[in-house]
Design a protein around this motif. Structure first.
Motif, PDB file in Angstrom:
ATOM      1  N   THR A   8      28.698  24.200  37.721  1.00  0.00           N
ATOM      2  CA  THR A   8      28.254  25.241  38.312  1.00  0.00           C
ATOM      3  C   THR A   8      29.405  26.587  36.992  1.00  0.00           C
ATOM      4  O   THR A   8      28.908  27.268  37.534  1.00  0.00           O
ATOM      5  CB  THR A   8      29.189  26.077  39.850  1.00  0.00           C
ATOM      6  OG1 THR A   8      30.608  24.947  38.778  1.00  0.00           O
ATOM      7  CG2 THR A   8      29.256  24.868  40.989  1.00  0.00           C
ATOM      8  N   GLU A   9      29.173  26.084  36.189  1.00  0.00           N
ATOM      9  CA  GLU A   9      29.659  26.708  35.501  1.00  0.00           C
ATOM     10  C   GLU A   9      28.667  28.166  34.779  1.00  0.00           C
ATOM     11  O   GLU A   9      27.875  27.102  34.947  1.00  0.00           O
ATOM     12  CB  GLU A   9      29.950  26.111  33.762  1.00  0.00           C
ATOM     13  CG  GLU A   9      31.052  26.446  32.745  1.00  0.00           C
ATOM     14  CD  GLU A   9      30.987  26.387  31.509  1.00  0.00           C
ATOM     15  OE1 GLU A   9      32.106  26.573  30.761  1.00  0.00           O
ATOM     16  OE2 GLU A   9      31.876  24.950  31.839  1.00  0.00           O
ATOM     17  N   GLU A  10      29.193  28.952  34.698  1.00  0.00           N
ATOM     18  CA  GLU A  10      28.317  29.970  34.162  1.00  0.00           C
ATOM     19  C   GLU A  10      28.167  30.171  32.982  1.00  0.00           C
ATOM     20  O   GLU A  10      29.141  29.838  32.089  1.00  0.00           O
ATOM     21  CB  GLU A  10      28.312  31.661  34.206  1.00  0.00           C
ATOM     22  CG  GLU A  10      28.427  31.880  36.251  1.00  0.00           C
ATOM     23  CD  GLU A  10      27.301  31.794  36.757  1.00  0.00           C
ATOM     24  OE1 GLU A  10      25.846  31.912  35.848  1.00  0.00           O
ATOM     25  OE2 GLU A  10      26.506  30.753  37.641  1.00  0.00           O
ATOM     26  N   GLN A 548      25.980  24.470  27.907  1.00  0.00           N
ATOM     27  CA  GLN A 548      26.888  24.086  28.860  1.00  0.00           C
ATOM     28  C   GLN A 548      27.330  23.184  28.260  1.00  0.00           C
ATOM     29  O   GLN A 548      28.722  22.473  28.160  1.00  0.00           O
ATOM     30  CB  GLN A 548      26.297  23.908  30.128  1.00  0.00           C
ATOM     31  CG  GLN A 548      26.534  25.348  31.571  1.00  0.00           C
ATOM     32  CD  GLN A 548      25.590  24.995  33.178  1.00  0.00           C
ATOM     33  OE1 GLN A 548      25.637  23.739  33.379  1.00  0.00           O
ATOM     34  NE2 GLN A 548      26.029  25.795  33.713  1.00  0.00           N
ATOM     35  N   LEU A 549      26.803  22.621  27.563  1.00  0.00           N
ATOM     36  CA  LEU A 549      26.712  20.856  27.313  1.00  0.00           C
ATOM     37  C   LEU A 549      27.280  21.010  25.988  1.00  0.00           C
ATOM     38  O   LEU A 549      28.141  20.595  26.228  1.00  0.00           O
ATOM     39  CB  LEU A 549      24.908  20.832  27.078  1.00  0.00           C
ATOM     40  CG  LEU A 549      24.824  20.528  28.503  1.00  0.00           C
ATOM     41  CD1 LEU A 549      22.912  20.167  27.553  1.00  0.00           C
ATOM     42  CD2 LEU A 549      24.967  18.865  28.325  1.00  0.00           C
ATOM     43  N   VAL A 550      27.244  21.969  25.288  1.00  0.00           N
ATOM     44  CA  VAL A 550      27.899  22.094  23.919  1.00  0.00           C
ATOM     45  C   VAL A 550      29.408  22.672  24.162  1.00  0.00           C
ATOM     46  O   VAL A 550      30.232  22.144  23.231  1.00  0.00           O
ATOM     47  CB  VAL A 550      27.111  22.984  22.834  1.00  0.00           C
ATOM     48  CG1 VAL A 550      27.752  24.042  21.700  1.00  0.00           C
ATOM     49  CG2 VAL A 550      25.755  22.212  22.718  1.00  0.00           C
ATOM     50  N   ALA A 551      29.428  23.506  24.770  1.00  0.00           N
ATOM     51  CA  ALA A 551      30.748  24.132  25.103  1.00  0.00           C
ATOM     52  C   ALA A 551      32.160  23.496  26.071  1.00  0.00           C
ATOM     53  O   ALA A 551      32.698  23.442  25.814  1.00  0.00           O
ATOM     54  CB  ALA A 551      31.124  25.874  25.606  1.00  0.00           C
ATOM     55  N   ASP A 552      31.502  23.131  27.419  1.00  0.00           N
ATOM     56  CA  ASP A 552      31.532  22.575  28.011  1.00  0.00           C
ATOM     57  C   ASP A 552      31.768  20.418  28.318  1.00  0.00           C
ATOM     58  O   ASP A 552      32.486  20.178  28.443  1.00  0.00           O
ATOM     59  CB  ASP A 552      31.504  22.907  29.259  1.00  0.00           C
ATOM     60  CG  ASP A 552      32.883  22.803  31.017  1.00  0.00           C
ATOM     61  OD1 ASP A 552      33.854  22.057  30.535  1.00  0.00           O
ATOM     62  OD2 ASP A 552      31.787  21.775  31.124  1.00  0.00           O
ATOM     63  N   SER A 553      30.664  20.511  28.343  1.00  0.00           N
ATOM     64  CA  SER A 553      30.162  19.388  29.059  1.00  0.00           C
ATOM     65  C   SER A 553      30.519  18.396  28.028  1.00  0.00           C
ATOM     66  O   SER A 553      30.902  17.101  28.170  1.00  0.00           O
ATOM     67  CB  SER A 553      29.011  18.908  30.080  1.00  0.00           C
ATOM     68  OG  SER A 553      28.569  20.249  30.673  1.00  0.00           O
ATOM     69  N   VAL A 554      29.749  18.050  26.559  1.00  0.00           N
ATOM     70  CA  VAL A 554      29.891  17.375  25.881  1.00  0.00           C
ATOM     71  C   VAL A 554      31.398  16.868  25.319  1.00  0.00           C
ATOM     72  O   VAL A 554      31.779  16.119  25.650  1.00  0.00           O
ATOM     73  CB  VAL A 554      29.224  17.512  24.472  1.00  0.00           C
ATOM     74  CG1 VAL A 554      29.400  16.608  23.649  1.00  0.00           C
ATOM     75  CG2 VAL A 554      27.839  17.519  25.313  1.00  0.00           C
ATOM     76  N   PRO A 561      34.450  18.026  20.266  1.00  0.00           N
ATOM     77  CA  PRO A 561      34.484  19.593  20.608  1.00  0.00           C
ATOM     78  C   PRO A 561      33.383  19.653  19.361  1.00  0.00           C
ATOM     79  O   PRO A 561      32.316  19.608  18.823  1.00  0.00           O
ATOM     80  CB  PRO A 561      35.772  19.919  18.984  1.00  0.00           C
ATOM     81  CG  PRO A 561      35.062  18.494  18.493  1.00  0.00           C
ATOM     82  CD  PRO A 561      35.027  17.228  19.027  1.00  0.00           C
ATOM     83  N   PRO A 562      33.174  21.815  20.017  1.00  0.00           N
ATOM     84  CA  PRO A 562      31.570  22.156  19.547  1.00  0.00           C
ATOM     85  C   PRO A 562      31.021  21.854  17.906  1.00  0.00           C
ATOM     86  O   PRO A 562      29.715  21.917  18.077  1.00  0.00           O
ATOM     87  CB  PRO A 562      32.381  23.776  20.340  1.00  0.00           C
ATOM     88  CG  PRO A 562      32.534  23.518  21.332  1.00  0.00           C
ATOM     89  CD  PRO A 562      33.676  22.430  20.880  1.00  0.00           C
ATOM     90  N   GLU A 563      32.437  22.243  17.502  1.00  0.00           N
ATOM     91  CA  GLU A 563      32.159  22.150  16.213  1.00  0.00           C
ATOM     92  C   GLU A 563      31.356  20.075  15.461  1.00  0.00           C
ATOM     93  O   GLU A 563      30.833  21.004  14.371  1.00  0.00           O
ATOM     94  CB  GLU A 563      33.245  22.546  15.157  1.00  0.00           C
ATOM     95  CG  GLU A 563      34.531  21.763  15.535  1.00  0.00           C
ATOM     96  CD  GLU A 563      35.145  22.132  16.249  1.00  0.00           C
ATOM     97  OE1 GLU A 563      36.740  21.871  16.114  1.00  0.00           O
ATOM     98  OE2 GLU A 563      35.372  22.754  16.760  1.00  0.00           O
ATOM     99  N   GLN A 564      30.956  20.058  16.249  1.00  0.00           N
ATOM    100  CA  GLN A 564      31.138  18.737  15.800  1.00  0.00           C
ATOM    101  C   GLN A 564      29.767  18.376  16.497  1.00  0.00           C
ATOM    102  O   GLN A 564      28.929  16.775  16.387  1.00  0.00           O
ATOM    103  CB  GLN A 564      31.798  17.416  15.557  1.00  0.00           C
ATOM    104  CG  GLN A 564      33.208  17.378  14.819  1.00  0.00           C
ATOM    105  CD  GLN A 564      33.974  16.057  15.304  1.00  0.00           C
ATOM    106  OE1 GLN A 564      33.708  15.691  15.156  1.00  0.00           O
ATOM    107  NE2 GLN A 564      35.156  17.007  15.086  1.00  0.00           N
TER     108      GLN A 564
END
Length: 732
Positions: A8-10, A548-554, A561-564
């Protein structure tokens, strides 16, 4: 494969897509000459201050000067009547501009004439405090080969007359050379030599300059459109076009006599024509890993059908030079004993030993396999160096070099690995001998499918007689961004030993990618969420879910982390292309105003130092020198006039930009409008960029398995196979 649960994350705020900029258009800069009359310069200020102090004491003298000036103005008017008037003095500068300003000041009564014409030469100006304004850099000397400022300005005037963007002036001056303004005025279609300019735009420019003398049957237009079509073909990967294909394209572009257009282009030396014999099926005898031919192929020459090809000189000569160089390696092995190679084979494991044994007898060896197969050329490199041979290995990207060095282990010699660009520039590698050749016995090139015909030709030409060359790569990935299909042509020519690795890529990702390579999109068991499918309905949802995937789910579920994590999508444009995705990812991961050309410190970027080559990095800062980047640990400064052409945001990339590098996690975005862009090599390349985790944002329904099963690589027209067979046969 698993499906990621809904969250549900925006998503972060959407950032509007930047307006499209024509490819050819550089960063526009305003003219810096601010010496027009009365424009507020320091000299005008001094004169005005002087006038205020002297005006009241020199009225009678001013009246006399005014009377004299009236006579002078009459003479000026008489001279002006004898020639074309100068518009408002806008094109004047220096003393002429100051003189015009003085006359206008007297005429308007702003200054007494004596203060303008009667005062002595001004005394040397005292040092003054720095004005409160942004300092402008001094004009830099033109770089070697760069057009002179006056040449650029002359071209700028011609472009303005024809209604073309004046920002193209530096590119036009560089492309057309000395007298570019005259050349452009005499042949306006030369504008087509600039990247991004299309025939209809050049036609409009020509109509503005030539008027009634402009027509579709103009031979200048025919030659220019022919050259443009060949250049477009090169951008698509062809090194030449078959004559019927070229004439059909000319007819579509409104050229009345396509055959005459081609003949005129050839007569002017702007292109070259070739007749290549068509190979019959099975004509070249295949060679095994020992290079032995199956049967003799020396039967008498018979007339065979030929194809007529037309290509630009630079690519045609590069392809011929490459064939010559490869034939030299195949036919001119050193007669020295094979003992070092046998020693290397004895000390190498498995596939590396097979490579070493093939190199003992052959100057050129091809090696194929996936990511795991890189261990074999790495082991070959270590074994040959241990045997006393001068060996060096290159990759196309800094990340490829890093992965190769990791395979070599702790005892790896940092001087043993580099990049293709670093080796050719002399920044990396063993140096050159007295003849200018690389001081090597063995060169190993990994990621060989990325070699375009020009870089491959320079690389092979740099090898000395008797040196060995190993080209290693995965034949299932996308071909080079530049013209040619060097690795694929060499595999098809079967003119040297080919060794296929038997090392499979491990795990669910390896199983998935291996299936794609043979045209099968299989479901794989992924207990550790190595592969996740995220279905979406439209492009907007695709962007939202990607963020969502890059910033939170993965990061939360996989620990990456997002930078990888890299995002890969089919193109730059569109509602879910790299521009839209990068804008959304920047808004979430590194929000900022884009203080320097849309970039802020901390932004991930893709830097393209040369066409077809992309290096990931990040923004450090920006100043008057340009945009400061850090790319693979190396500081890079991109001049601000080149930022727009060379730097893009790099959270999201195309598959071509991502090729040659891998990331712990990859998110592949397939919006509904991407179906036509998909092919088996594209899917294989995009999916294989992931080391630990792959998320597929899936909105193309059955287009994905159909592309994997039915859509191979787009064909490219090249000559390397024919040339190589001819050269090797001629050399015995």
């Amino acid at each position: 494969m698993s499906t990621e649960p809904e969250t549900t994350e925006e998503a972060g705020p959407e950032t509007p897509d930047a307006p499209e900029v024509p490819e050819a258009q550089g960063q526009e800069t305003a003219p810096e000459d601010s010496r027009a009359a009365g424009d507020g310069t320091a000299e005008d200020t001094e004169r005005a201050e002087s006038a205020e102090g002297e005006g009241s004491s020199q009225l009678s003298e001013a009246e006399a000067e005014l009377a004299a000036q009236r006579i002078e103005r009459e003479r000026i008017e008489q001279r002006k009547a004898e020639r074309a008037p100068i518009e408002s003095g806008a094109k004047l500068s220096g003393k002429a501009a100051d003189l015009l300003a003085a006359i206008r000041a007297v005429e308007s009564g702003e200054k007494p004439a004596a203060t303008v014409f009667g005062e002595p030469e001004p005394a040397p100006r005292r040092p003054a405090p720095e004005p409160v304004r942004r300092p402008q850099p001094a004009p830099a000397a033109a770089a070697p080969g760069a057009p002179a400022p006056e040449a650029v300005e002359a071209v700028r005037r011609v472009l303005g007359e024809g209604g073309a963007p004046e920002a193209l002036a530096p590119q036009v001056a560089a492309a057309l050379g000395e007298g570019a303004d005259t050349t452009l005025r005499e042949d306006p279609w030369q504008l087509l030599r600039i990247t991004g300019v299309r025939p209809e735009q050049a036609d409009g420019f020509a109509r503005a300059l030539l008027g009634a003398a402009c027509g579709p049957d103009d031979e200048r237009r025919s030659r220019a459109v022919t050259g443009w079509l060949l250049e477009q073909a090169a951008l698509a990967g062809h090194t030449a076009l078959e004559l019927p294909t070229l004439t059909a394209a000319l007819a579509q572009r409104g050229v009345p006599d396509p055959d005459a257009a081609v003949q005129g282009t050839l007569a002017e030396g702007e292109a070259l024509a070739f007749q290549d014999a068509l190979e019959e099926p099975g004509a070249p005898a295949p060679r095994d890993s020992n290079g032995e031919e199956g049967e003799g192929e020396d039967e008498e020459e018979e007339e065979r059908p030929v194809r007529v090809l037309v290509g630009l000189e630079r690519y045609a000569l590069a392809e011929e030079s490459l064939a010559d160089g490869l034939a030299r390696l195949v036919n001119s092995l050193s007669k020295e004993a094979a003992e070092p190679w046998e020693t290397a084979a004895a000390g190498a494991p498995g596939g590396a030993a097979e490579l070493a044994r093939a190199l003992a007898l052959h100057g050129l060896v091809l090696h194929t396999g996936g990511e795991a197969a890189r261990a074999e050329p790495a082991a070959l490199l270590g074994a040959t160096r241990a045997a006393g041979l001068r060996a060096f290995a290159v990759c196309h990207t800094p990340d490829g070099r890093r992965r190769l060095a990791t395979l070599l282990g702790e005892e790896a010699d940092e001087e043993a690995v580099g990049t293709v660009a670093g080796l050719l520039s002399g920044a990396e590698g063993p140096g050159r001998d007295a003849d200018g050749a690389l001081d090597l016995d063995l060169l190993i090139v990994l990621d060989a499918p990325q070699l375009d015909v020009e870089s491959a030709a320079v690389l092979v030409e740099s090898l000395p007689d008797g040196a060995r060359l190993v080209l290693s790569g995965d034949p299932a990935v996308l071909w080079s961004a530049g013209p040619g299909r060097v690795f694929a042509d060499l595999l098809a020519a079967r003119a040297c030993p080919q060794i296929a690795s038997r090392l499979p890529d491990p795990g669910p990702l390896g199983e998935l990618v291996s299936g794609i390579g043979i045209g099968e999109l299989n479901q794989v068991e992924a207990p550790g969420k190595e592969v996740v499918i995220v279905p979406v309905r439209d492009a907007g949802e695709a962007v939202h879910r990607t963020v969502q995937l890059v910033a939170d789910s993965v990061p939360r579920a996989i620990g990456v982390p997002p930078e990888q994590t890299v995002v890969i999508t089919p193109g730059h444009g569109g509602a879910a292309g790299t521009r839209a995705l990068n804008a959304a990812l920047k808004g979430r991961l590194n929000p900022g105003p884009g203080r320097f050309g849309g970039f802020d410190p901390g932004d991930r970027i893709a830097y393209a130092p040369a066409p077809g080559r992309s290096v990931p990095g990040r923004v450090v800062n920006a100043d008057s020198d340009g945009l400061h980047l850090e790319c693979a640990g190396t500081p890079v400064v991109v001049p601000r006039e080149r930022v727009e052409q060379c730097v893009r945001h790099g959270w999201a990339l195309t598959a071509h930009q991502a090729q040659g590098s891998r990331w712990p996690a990859a998110v592949v975005v397939l919006p509904g409008d991407a179906a036509q862009a998909l092919s088996r090599p594209w899917v294989y390349t995009a999916f294989s960029r992931a080391e630990r985790h792959l998320s597929v944002v899936h909105g193309v329904d059955q287009a994905l398995p159909k592309a994997v099963a039915e859509t191979p690589a787009k064909p490219r027209t090249t000559r390397l196979q024919t040339l190589l067979r001819t050269q090797i046969a001629a050399g015995g």
